[in-house]
Design a protein around this motif. Structure first.
Motif, PDB file in Angstrom:
ATOM      1  N   ARG A  59       0.844  -1.329   0.061  1.00 36.59           N
ATOM      2  CA  ARG A  59      -0.110  -0.009  -0.055  1.00 36.59           C
ATOM      3  C   ARG A  59       0.885   1.215   0.072  1.00 36.59           C
ATOM      4  NH1 ARG A  59      -4.274  -2.278   4.830  1.00 36.59           N
ATOM      5  NH2 ARG A  59      -4.808  -3.990   3.405  1.00 36.59           N
ATOM      6  N   MET A  60       0.676   2.117  -1.007  1.00 39.70           N
ATOM      7  CA  MET A  60       1.648   3.157  -1.177  1.00 39.70           C
ATOM      8  C   MET A  60       0.841   4.569  -1.197  1.00 39.70           C
ATOM      9  SD  MET A  60       3.590   1.763  -4.400  1.00 39.70           S
ATOM     10  CE  MET A  60       2.229   1.674  -5.449  1.00 39.70           C
ATOM     11  N   ASN A  61       1.389   5.406  -0.052  1.00 42.30           N
ATOM     12  CA  ASN A  61       0.488   6.606  -0.058  1.00 42.30           C
ATOM     13  C   ASN A  61       1.491   7.823  -0.397  1.00 42.30           C
ATOM     14  OD1 ASN A  61      -1.995   5.315   1.084  1.00 42.30           O
ATOM     15  ND2 ASN A  61      -0.976   5.048   3.153  1.00 42.30           N
ATOM     16  N   SER A  62       1.016   8.722  -0.322  1.00 46.93           N
ATOM     17  CA  SER A  62       1.893  10.206  -0.512  1.00 46.93           C
ATOM     18  C   SER A  62       3.019   9.928  -1.849  1.00 46.93           C
ATOM     19  CB  SER A  62       2.619  10.522   0.792  1.00 46.93           C
ATOM     20  OG  SER A  62       1.683  10.859   1.882  1.00 46.93           O
ATOM     21  N   LEU A  63       2.597   9.553  -2.682  1.00 51.21           N
ATOM     22  CA  LEU A  63       3.282   9.082  -3.843  1.00 51.21           C
ATOM     23  C   LEU A  63       4.084  10.197  -4.414  1.00 51.21           C
ATOM     24  CD1 LEU A  63       1.256   6.287  -5.388  1.00 51.21           C
ATOM     25  CD2 LEU A  63       3.593   5.945  -4.829  1.00 51.21           C
ATOM     26  N   LYS A  64       5.381  10.092  -4.929  1.00 51.84           N
ATOM     27  CA  LYS A  64       6.342  11.116  -5.316  1.00 51.84           C
ATOM     28  C   LYS A  64       6.622  10.604  -6.948  1.00 51.84           C
ATOM     29  CE  LYS A  64       8.348  11.780  -0.859  1.00 51.84           C
ATOM     30  NZ  LYS A  64       9.652  11.665  -0.082  1.00 51.84           N
ATOM     31  N   SER A  65       7.107  11.537  -7.857  1.00 48.97           N
ATOM     32  CA  SER A  65       7.433  11.143  -9.023  1.00 48.97           C
ATOM     33  C   SER A  65       8.789  10.457  -8.908  1.00 48.97           C
ATOM     34  CB  SER A  65       7.913  12.438  -9.866  1.00 48.97           C
ATOM     35  OG  SER A  65       8.946  13.046  -8.909  1.00 48.97           O
ATOM     36  N   GLU A  66       9.583  10.246  -8.119  1.00 48.54           N
ATOM     37  CA  GLU A  66      10.778   9.334  -7.820  1.00 48.54           C
ATOM     38  C   GLU A  66      10.064   7.916  -7.577  1.00 48.54           C
ATOM     39  OE1 GLU A  66      11.108  12.146  -4.127  1.00 48.54           O
ATOM     40  OE2 GLU A  66      10.407  12.349  -6.226  1.00 48.54           O
ATOM     41  N   ASP A  67       8.854   7.655  -7.388  1.00 54.66           N
ATOM     42  CA  ASP A  67       8.485   6.350  -6.978  1.00 54.66           C
ATOM     43  C   ASP A  67       8.066   5.750  -8.387  1.00 54.66           C
ATOM     44  OD1 ASP A  67       8.526   6.438  -4.115  1.00 54.66           O
ATOM     45  OD2 ASP A  67       6.813   7.657  -4.078  1.00 54.66           O
ATOM     46  N   THR A  68       8.075   6.446  -9.474  1.00 58.42           N
ATOM     47  CA  THR A  68       7.926   5.879 -10.702  1.00 58.42           C
ATOM     48  C   THR A  68       8.997   4.784 -10.962  1.00 58.42           C
ATOM     49  OG1 THR A  68       6.844   7.881 -11.620  1.00 58.42           O
ATOM     50  CG2 THR A  68       7.682   6.341 -13.171  1.00 58.42           C
ATOM     51  N   ALA A  69       8.279   3.529 -11.479  1.00 59.26           N
ATOM     52  CA  ALA A  69       9.017   2.372 -11.693  1.00 59.26           C
ATOM     53  C   ALA A  69       8.337   1.243 -11.884  1.00 59.26           C
ATOM     54  CB  ALA A  69       9.983   1.956 -10.501  1.00 59.26           C
ATOM     55  N   VAL A  70       8.906   0.045 -12.716  1.00 60.83           N
ATOM     56  CA  VAL A  70       8.336  -1.117 -12.521  1.00 60.83           C
ATOM     57  C   VAL A  70       8.396  -1.891 -11.115  1.00 60.83           C
ATOM     58  CG1 VAL A  70       8.279  -3.387 -13.524  1.00 60.83           C
ATOM     59  CG2 VAL A  70       8.491  -1.438 -14.946  1.00 60.83           C
TER      60      VAL A  70
END
Length: 127
Positions: free
Chosen positions: A82-93
């Motif tokens: 469960r991912m909250n407060s997502l940031k652009s640097e979380d972009t990935a496979v």
């Protein structure tokens, strides 16, 4: 044949939330610690989170601590992130992986000893 199948990826705005799930088959799920790793284009695959076979131990990369939560359901052979407060640097496979519980003395953060891997699911965070 062991299979790990991730689902739940998609596109989300910065600050938003997303939940990933991994369904395992072909193995005795409770004998494995489970981990999540991620890989951005042109970069190495890095550790995100892991959970012990019974859920008693959880470990998170510093970059996701307090934002992501890992959990498992041994009755359903699933592990979720469960991912909250997502940031652009979380972009990935994002990849689900399984490691035998016998490696409990080894850090969860290394890809070493994770025997099985899913195909990955794309998470894209827009700014």
């Amino acid at each position: 044949q062991v299979q790990l199948v991730e689902s739940g990826g998609g596109l989300v705005q910065s600050g938003g939330s997303l939940s990933l799930s991994c369904a395992a088959s072909g193995l005795t799920f409770s004998r494995y610690a489970m981990g999540w790793f991620r890989q951005a284009p042109g970069k190495e695959r890095t550790f995100v989170a892991a959970i012990s076979w019974n859920g008693d131990i959880r470990d998170y990369a510093d970059s996701v601590q307090d934002r992501f939560t890992i959990a498992r359901d041994n009755a359903k052979n699933t592990v979720d992130l469960r991912m909250n407060s997502l940031k652009s640097e979380d972009t990935a496979v994002y990849y689900c992986a399984a490691r035998e519980a016998a490696y409990s003395g080894i850090s969860y953060r290394s890809r070493t000893n994770y025997a099985y891997w899913g195909q990955g699911t794309q998470v894209s965070v827009s700014s």
